[in-house]
Scaffold this motif. Sequence first.
Motif, PDB file in Angstrom:
ATOM      1  N   ARG A  40       0.836  -1.210   0.000  1.00  0.00           N
ATOM      2  CA  ARG A  40       0.000   0.000   0.000  1.00  0.00           C
ATOM      3  C   ARG A  40       0.870   1.259   0.000  1.00  0.00           C
ATOM      4  O   ARG A  40       0.646   2.189  -0.761  1.00  0.00           O
ATOM      5  N   MET A  44       1.973   4.211  -3.447  1.00  0.00           N
ATOM      6  CA  MET A  44       1.399   5.557  -3.362  1.00  0.00           C
ATOM      7  C   MET A  44       1.919   6.446  -4.485  1.00  0.00           C
ATOM      8  O   MET A  44       3.069   6.325  -4.911  1.00  0.00           O
ATOM      9  N   GLN A  48       1.260  11.929  -2.158  1.00  0.00           N
ATOM     10  CA  GLN A  48       0.041  11.340  -1.612  1.00  0.00           C
ATOM     11  C   GLN A  48       0.239  11.094  -0.119  1.00  0.00           C
ATOM     12  O   GLN A  48       1.307  10.663   0.318  1.00  0.00           O
ATOM     13  N   GLU A  50      -1.975   9.405   3.275  1.00  0.00           N
ATOM     14  CA  GLU A  50      -3.159   8.678   3.716  1.00  0.00           C
ATOM     15  C   GLU A  50      -3.083   8.430   5.219  1.00  0.00           C
ATOM     16  O   GLU A  50      -2.076   7.947   5.726  1.00  0.00           O
ATOM     17  N   GLN A  63       2.933   8.096   3.408  1.00  0.00           N
ATOM     18  CA  GLN A  63       3.213   9.193   2.486  1.00  0.00           C
ATOM     19  C   GLN A  63       4.322   8.888   1.501  1.00  0.00           C
ATOM     20  O   GLN A  63       5.160   8.021   1.728  1.00  0.00           O
ATOM     21  N   SER A  64       4.267   9.639   0.401  1.00  0.00           N
ATOM     22  CA  SER A  64       5.294   9.577  -0.635  1.00  0.00           C
ATOM     23  C   SER A  64       5.544  10.991  -1.136  1.00  0.00           C
ATOM     24  O   SER A  64       4.600  11.732  -1.413  1.00  0.00           O
TER      25      SER A  64
END
Length: 172
Positions: A40, A44, A48, A50, A63-64
């Motif tokens: 997941r 990313m 992004q 989440e 995060q990325s």
Amino acid sequence: MAIFGKLTDLQKQFGNINELDLVFSYLRQAIISNTEVNTRICSMNLDQYEKIEITSEIFAIEQSYYTRQSEESLFESHIKYIDIQFLISGEETIEVVHTDLLEVDSGYNEDGDYSLYKANPNSSKIIMQKGGLAIFFPEDGHMPGVQTNKASQQVFKTVVKIPVTMLNTRVL
């Protein structure tokens, strides 16, 4: 007081706190290739973020992003939450300095639980690589996402947010 090292270090330091068992499990899953959590995070899109609930009180922000120069960044600190920043892929520098030595850029944002500060050339630098983690307490001004001596690169990471009240009487 910031703490940095590896996941095994965190487990030694805080292994006696039962509430953190799910955090340890989540972080182990985040670093192991092809697990649901790792897939997941590593899937990313750029920039992004989440929010993932770990318990009713603890959450993570997966995060990325691309690292940037420190001149393009600000220090941050948090009052309600302790950060556990855990690098899944890439390499970054996190600068850290006590908030007493920082000049406020923008005051405390209660909804986001952060204050922002201007750069400080006297900060310490932590080089984060895959599997590295850093823990930041409310007095730790920290500037994540700074590029190392290498060119800017994409980073995949997760930041676990633990309520200060959960650890403030048990740490060290």
